[in-house]
Design a protein around this motif. Structure first.
Motif: not given
Ligand SMILES: Nc1ncnc2c1ncn2[C@@H]1O[C@H](COP(=O)(O)OP(=O)(O)OP(=O)(O)O)[C@@H](O)[C@H]1O
Ligand SMILES: [Mg+2]
Length: 266
Positions: A235-263
């Motif tokens: 995951l740590a690598e995929v999150e950084k992958f430079d592609h619009p869908w990947v960036q939107e998916y992992f760094h949009g609001p829902r992605g951030r919420a999931a990361q925060a829950a994990l932290a």
């Protein structure tokens, strides 16, 4: 139950140059994928990118237009694989639409693959094995006698999981297993998958939209986009992958919420 022809040193799944199309519509082009033994791989991608079609191709349910598919070291497209049922016997599947037989009880549903592949087993032994899988899937004994329509959505998923585990598969395919479950039910189902994977040494091919599931239980994530597997990595690598869908998916609001829950959990 694992046959000796299934080579333990080979990857669980190896796909090369896969092409799938429906008429004019090309779903996969030159798609490669490797799944290691014993891992939980999360397969993500926008709706219609071909996740379910990929799963069905790997399972040999629909021959691709081109490419190679190996499952547990066996050429999945060979006559031998098709005729022997070798792959079918070593894989369990939970389909996107659940698809339990509505007129059969849960125990009878779980017995179907056992009867099909081990017809020589006596009826009471088949029933005992089915009940074992039902308990393993976190359902009570009483669920065995119920019809699917008498279960909650979450219980139906567990019943479908019990059926997928019927043949003690080395490889488990789950297509959106937590879709439609509430967050607590989904988290409990994720835990169950992780526990079973550890206890049974399963390899799990897990299609999901659920970011929480990815963060909670997946060892690696394969992203389907542009007709192929764009990236297949932790995951740590995929999150950084430079592609619009990947960036939107992992760094949009829902992605951030999931990361925060994990932290918060860590
Ligand atoms: N039997 C079929 N005949 C024609 N087209 C199909 C068939 N099965 C799938 N497709 C098409 O292939 C594409 C990929 O479908 P698929 O079901 O694999 O998507 P998906 O990634 O699983 O989507 P979702 O996340 O919504 O489940 C879609 O455009 C779909 O319409
Ligand atoms: Mg799908």
């Amino acid at each position: 139950m694992t046959g000796q022809i299934l080579e333990p040193s080979t990857p669980a799944i190896r796909v090369r140059g896969l092409r799938n199309s429906f008429g004019e519509q090309v779903v996969h082009e030159n798609l490669d994928l490797d799944v290691e033994r014993g891992e939980i791989i999360g397969v993500v991608g926008g709706s219609g990118t071909g996740k379910s079609v990929l799963m069905r191709a790997i399972l040999g349910l629909r021959p691709p237009q081109a490419g190679e598919i190996e499952v547990l070291g066996v050429d999945a497209l060979s006559d031998r694989a098709r005729e022997s049922g070798l792959i079918e016997r070593n894989t369990g599947v939970l389909y996107q639409n659940g698809a339990l037989f509505s007129s059969l009880s849960v125990a009878e549903n779980v017995s179907v693959p056992l009867k099909e592949h081990y017809s020589e087993l006596p009826e009471d032994m088949i029933h005992d094995l089915a009940m074992l899988k039902i308990r393993m899937s976190g359902l009570g004994e009483d669920a065995g006698a119920k019809l699917p329509s008498q279960l909650s959505g979450g219980m139906r998923k567990r019943a479908a999981l019990a059926r997928a585990l019927a043949l003690d598969p080395a490889l488990l395919f789950l297509d959106e297993p937590t879709a439609g479950l509430d967050p607590i039910g989904a988290a409990a189902f994720d835990e169950l998958i992780k526990t079973l994977q550890r206890a049974l040494g399963l390899t799990v091919f897990l299609i999901t939209h659920d970011l929480d599931t990815l963060y909670a239980i997946c060892d690696r994530v394969a992203v389907l986009a542009d007709k192929r597997v764009l990236v297949n990595a932790p995951l740590a690598e995929v999150e950084k992958f430079d592609h619009p869908w990947v960036q939107e998916y992992f760094h949009g609001p829902r992605g951030r919420a999931a990361q925060a829950a994990l932290a918060k959990e860590a």
